[in-house]
Write a protein that holds these residues in place. Structure first.
Motif, short mmCIF file in Angstrom:
data_model
loop_
_atom_site.label_atom_id
_atom_site.label_comp_id
_atom_site.label_asym_id
_atom_site.label_seq_id
_atom_site.Cartn_x
_atom_site.Cartn_y
_atom_site.Cartn_z
N ASN A 135 30.87 82.79 59.14
CA ASN A 135 30.67 84.23 59.32
C ASN A 135 31.52 85.04 58.35
O ASN A 135 31.07 86.06 57.83
CB ASN A 135 31.04 84.64 60.76
CG ASN A 135 29.93 84.34 61.74
OD1 ASN A 135 28.78 84.20 61.35
ND2 ASN A 135 30.28 84.24 63.01
N ASP A 168 39.29 87.65 57.18
CA ASP A 168 38.55 87.81 55.93
C ASP A 168 38.64 89.26 55.44
O ASP A 168 38.97 90.16 56.20
CB ASP A 168 37.08 87.41 56.13
CG ASP A 168 36.32 88.35 57.06
OD1 ASP A 168 36.12 89.53 56.71
OD2 ASP A 168 35.91 87.90 58.16
N THR A 187 22.50 89.26 66.60
CA THR A 187 22.75 89.02 65.19
C THR A 187 22.39 90.26 64.38
O THR A 187 21.52 91.02 64.78
CB THR A 187 21.95 87.80 64.67
OG1 THR A 187 22.26 87.59 63.29
CG2 THR A 187 20.45 87.99 64.81
N THR A 188 23.08 90.47 63.26
CA THR A 188 22.71 91.55 62.36
C THR A 188 22.13 90.97 61.07
O THR A 188 21.86 91.69 60.13
CB THR A 188 23.94 92.42 62.00
OG1 THR A 188 24.92 91.57 61.39
CG2 THR A 188 24.53 93.08 63.22
N LYS A 189 21.97 89.62 61.06
CA LYS A 189 21.51 88.95 59.83
C LYS A 189 20.04 88.63 59.91
O LYS A 189 19.54 88.25 60.97
CB LYS A 189 22.30 87.66 59.62
CG LYS A 189 23.78 87.90 59.47
CD LYS A 189 24.54 86.59 59.49
CE LYS A 189 26.02 86.88 59.69
NZ LYS A 189 26.77 85.67 59.98
N THR A 193 20.96 83.39 63.91
CA THR A 193 20.47 83.00 65.22
C THR A 193 21.22 83.76 66.32
O THR A 193 20.76 83.84 67.46
CB THR A 193 20.69 81.49 65.48
OG1 THR A 193 22.09 81.23 65.44
CG2 THR A 193 19.98 80.65 64.45
N LEU A 197 28.75 82.63 67.69
CA LEU A 197 29.93 83.13 68.39
C LEU A 197 29.84 82.98 69.91
O LEU A 197 30.86 82.77 70.56
CB LEU A 197 30.19 84.59 68.01
CG LEU A 197 30.77 84.78 66.61
CD1 LEU A 197 31.00 86.25 66.32
CD2 LEU A 197 32.07 84.01 66.44
P1 ADP Z 1 24.92 84.84 63.35
O1 ADP Z 1 25.99 84.46 62.37
O2 ADP Z 1 23.80 83.86 63.41
O3 ADP Z 1 24.44 86.26 63.21
P2 ADP Z 1 27.08 84.88 65.29
O4 ADP Z 1 27.07 84.78 66.80
O5 ADP Z 1 27.93 83.87 64.59
O6 ADP Z 1 25.57 84.77 64.83
O7 ADP Z 1 27.56 86.32 64.85
C1 ADP Z 1 26.99 87.49 65.45
C2 ADP Z 1 27.17 88.71 64.58
O8 ADP Z 1 28.56 89.08 64.52
C3 ADP Z 1 26.79 88.55 63.11
O9 ADP Z 1 25.41 88.74 62.91
C4 ADP Z 1 27.62 89.65 62.44
O10 ADP Z 1 26.99 90.90 62.54
C5 ADP Z 1 28.87 89.72 63.30
N1 ADP Z 1 30.02 89.02 62.67
C6 ADP Z 1 30.54 87.83 63.04
N2 ADP Z 1 31.60 87.50 62.28
C7 ADP Z 1 31.79 88.52 61.41
C8 ADP Z 1 32.74 88.79 60.36
N3 ADP Z 1 33.72 87.93 60.05
N4 ADP Z 1 32.60 89.96 59.67
C9 ADP Z 1 31.62 90.84 59.97
N5 ADP Z 1 30.70 90.64 60.95
C10 ADP Z 1 30.77 89.50 61.67
#
Ligand code: ADP
Length: 231
Positions: A135, A168, A187-189, A193, A197
């Motif tokens: 992430n 980071d 998710t914002t991506k 998925t 987290l």
């Molecule tokens: P995914 O990576 O598949 O989106 P995660 O559960 O790992 O699912 O993360 C959920 C969301 O949290 C991400 O889509 C992102 O928007 C945010 N996120 C997680 N880690 C970070 C980070 N280090 N910096 C910025 N945004 C983060």
């Protein structure tokens, strides 16, 4: 406590059913994927190869979600063993290094207490660190402001806990994102998925630990993982 135990039983049961369904869905997905690939030349002939590409990538996405879900709903009683935090972090960092290099970012590892020990399921905890580092790399990649990407990993003793920080200088988070971070499927991506987290949170909680997050939009994010320290 009884209520909690009951909830856990119910969750475990739901997890088993969901895992069984997920498993059954994978088989038809695999055959659909195969037939779409066979149709490829046809789609190309009629100038619609883009359709095939989209279908394949959506099937792959569904498969990824199922794969992560199956991983996360496996019976999760941790198989604990005593390990040095420093060693665990070093091994995890090594696994991420080539991807970091490709993303043009550096990973710095600083362990303040070389004898800091925890009793954990190594596979599960490595998965947590990898999720968070991945992430962090995504957040750095999405920022693109020319600043060198950097991930700082540190570990030290904090009361009864080993405190591991993964920080980071990526794009940071909006408040709205921060509040939904650990929700399953949030998710914002485009290709995310939203499971990394929520799974990580559950693993850490199963180990008697906690996760905290600090984030500043456009500045970066710090994940603080507390795991019970053992002598
Ligand atoms: P995914 O990576 O598949 O989106 P995660 O559960 O790992 O699912 O993360 C959920 C969301 O949290 C991400 O889509 C992102 O928007 C945010 N996120 C997680 N880690 C970070 C980070 N280090 N910096 C910025 N945004 C983060």
């Amino acid at each position: 406590i009884e209520q909690a135990a009951f909830q856990n039983d119910k969750l475990a049961m739901l997890g088993k059913i969901a895992a069984a369904i997920a498993h059954e869905i994978r088989n038809p997905l695999t055959s659909i994927r195969g037939f779409i690939q066979l149709l490829n030349p046809f789609l190309k002939n009629i100038g619609k190869e883009e359709y095939g590409r989209i279908i394949l990538s959506e099937i792959d996405r569904a498969n990824d979600i199922i794969y992560e879900f199956l991983n996360s709903s496996k019976p999760s009683a941790p198989m604990k063993q005593k390990v040095l935090v420093g060693l665990l972090l070093k091994e995890t960092t090594m696994l991420s290094e080539s991807e970091a290099l490709m993303n043009g970012c550096e990973i710095h590892n600083e362990i303040f207490d070389p004898y800091l020990t925890i009793a954990v399921d190594v596979k599960q905890i490595k998965q947590v660190f990898l999720n968070i580092i991945k992430n962090a790399m995504d957040a750095i990649h999405e920022k693109q402001d020319g600043r060198k990407g950097r991930i700082d990993i540190t570990a030290r003793l904090e009361g009864k806990y080993a405190l591991i920080s993964i920080k980071d200088n990526g794009k940071g988070m909006q408040r709205a994102t921060l509040s939904r971070l650990f929700d399953p499927f949030f998710t914002t991506k485009e290709e995310g998925t939203g499971l990394g987290l929520s799974v990580s949170y559950r693993i850490i909680r199963n180990h008697g630990g906690t996760i905290h997050v600090d984030s500043q939009l456009n500045e970066g994010t710090e994940f603080l993982i507390y795991l019970p320290y053992v002598e």
